[in-house]
Design an enzyme around this catalytic site. Structure first.
Site, short mmCIF file in Angstrom:
data_model
loop_
_atom_site.label_atom_id
_atom_site.label_comp_id
_atom_site.label_asym_id
_atom_site.label_seq_id
_atom_site.Cartn_x
_atom_site.Cartn_y
_atom_site.Cartn_z
CB ALA A 147 -48.48 -6.10 18.23
CB SER A 148 -49.11 -8.61 14.28
OG SER A 148 -49.49 -9.30 13.11
CB SER A 149 -45.32 -7.67 11.33
OG SER A 149 -44.08 -7.61 10.66
CG PHE A 171 -48.33 -8.36 22.75
CD1 PHE A 171 -49.27 -8.64 23.74
CD2 PHE A 171 -47.28 -7.53 23.07
CE1 PHE A 171 -49.16 -8.12 25.01
CE2 PHE A 171 -47.16 -6.98 24.34
CZ PHE A 171 -48.10 -7.27 25.32
CG HIS A 288 -53.77 -10.96 14.91
ND1 HIS A 288 -52.82 -11.88 15.30
CD2 HIS A 288 -53.12 -10.09 14.11
CE1 HIS A 288 -51.66 -11.59 14.75
NE2 HIS A 288 -51.79 -10.50 14.02
#
Length: 428
Positions: A147-149, A171, A288
């Site tokens: 997720a994200s990073s 994601f 986010h």
């Protein structure tokens, strides 16, 4: 403004949403998350936590689950559903932790964006190889999600190590190399804001350039993104689709479009089944704060971890190639769609001697190119190819069979090979 301030300033609000949106689902078993040290080359001092479910079988699959900025492996373990799904489906999970200020993964440096170049990807792959050796995992069923990073790292790992990972699920991420920097920083505002747009060919070339000379199968990719994401903006969703469809040689036109849940729009490219080469899920009005409840299960289905491996498609009746005279029999079952197909192959030893290894040679009709395989290695990817057993299915007793499968693209020709040879003998 220093690197830490840029990272934390841009992501701290989003991380709060991520933590709130993640579904706490600690595993209902006696298995525990444990830290592993001394796992191999680790140039950026990543930490490694490992979850091995109770009752895991021989040659279990392996999943790497990568956290968001300001997060950690243990936080991603306790805040997502992957551990409970591992209990159910008996796969092992690695949870890496970034240890630099801000706890983001390096998806920007030149070292991180090439095969065996250094930085975080090398450390994560060291974790994978440690578990593969220590637990005897199925190297043909190694996956990554984040997720994200961690989603950005998912893209990076698939680009750097197509020989290690068979599929990934990102994601709220960005394409491979979108976050690239040359000034030593780890933040790329243009990419984060969705202002970096390239052609599919340009995006695909960045992936191919990460591992020059690699000609093997490429990992499948699943992309998730919320339309209201104001941290890694929504245009990055389409840019990832452009990149990974190009890597697989696929059209930008979806093979199918549906809405599996309210607010979800799912498009599949190169196939219509659960394990299409590329799958993308757009989440209407979502920010986010992903993954949310139920999304991890969709990832596991895309990886095939809920099915025991192999595409979940409805096969056409078995097709028998031209009869031969050898002590072997082959069935070759195809399931085709507009630009691709999957094939299930069964080899039966009709001789009187046990096989200790096997190599099945055949010629793919013109325009057909293998993109991935399971229970065998196939090389080259087109023309006269050879499928060879993997470590666990080389022994075939008289009267017994071995099976494998592969996914491929085509340019209109969906014919079958006309003949097969097994270890040099012509098969029926």
């Amino acid at each position: 403004m220093n690197v830490r301030a840029r990272i934390v300033g841009a992501l701290i609000a989003a991380v709060t949403l991520i933590v709130a949106g993640l579904i706490a689902a600690p595993p209902a078993s006696s298995a525990q998350l444990t830290e592993v040290t001394g796992f191999g080359t680790n140039p950026t001092n990543l930490r490694m936590h490992l979850y091995v479910p109770d009752g895991v079988g021989t040659r279990p699959p392996l999943l790497v689950a990568v956290h968001y900025c300001t997060g950690s492996g243990p936080a991603f373990y306790s805040g997502t559903e992957f551990a409970s799904l591992a209990d159910r489906y008996k796969f092992i999970v690695i949870y890496p932790s970034a240890t630099r200020s801000g706890s983001c993964f390096d998806v920007s440096s030149p070292q991180a964006l090439r095969h065996d170049g250094g930085s975080d990807p090398v450390g994560i792959v060291s974790m994978v190889r440690y578990v593969q050796q220590r637990y005897g995992t199925d190297t043909d069923r190694t996956f990554v999600t984040g997720a994200s990073s961690g989603a950005m790292m998912t893209n990076v790992l698939l680009g750097d190590y197509p020989d290690v990972f068979k599929a990934g699920a990102a994601f709220a991420g960005v394409p491979f190399a979108c976050f690239a920097t040359t000034d030593g920083s780890m933040w790329n505002s243009a990419c984060a804001n969705g202002q970096v747009s390239k052609t599919p060919q340009q995006w695909g070339d960045l992936v191919r350039g990460a591992y020059p000379g690699y000609t093997g199968a490429r990992p499948r990719m699943q992309v998730w993104h919320g339309t209201a994401d104001n941290t890694l903006y929504y245009p990055n969703f389409q840019e990832q689709i452009k990149q990974w469809t190009n890597v697989h040689g696929l059209s930008q036109t979806p093979s199918s479009t549906d809405q599996p849940q309210s607010g979800w729009t799912r498009t599949r490219y190169g196939g219509t089944g659960t394990m299409a080469p590329v799958e993308a899920i757009s989440l209407q009005g979502v920010g986010h704060n992903v993954p949310m409840s139920g999304m991890a299960a969709a990832v596991i289905a895309f990886f095939g971890l809920d099915q025991g491996g192999g595409p979940t498609t409805t096969p056409t009746p078995p097709q028998t190639p031209t009869p031969g005279t050898g002590a072997c029999r082959v069935t070759y079952t195809m399931n085709t769609w507009n630009t691709g197909f999957t094939t299930a192959v069964t080899i039966t030893n009709t001789g009187t001697s046990q096989l200790t290894s096997w190599a099945l040679a055949f010629t793919l009709p013109g325009g057909q190119t293998v993109t991935s395989a399971w229970n065998a290695t196939i090389s080259p990817t087109s023309g006269q190819v050879t499928a060879r057993n993997v470590s666990y299915n080389g022994t075939v007793a008289p009267g017994a069979s071995a099976s494998f499968g592969f996914q491929a693209t085509h340019t209109g020709n969906t014919a079958k090979p006309s003949a097969f040879t097994l270890n040099g003998a012509t098969c029926t």
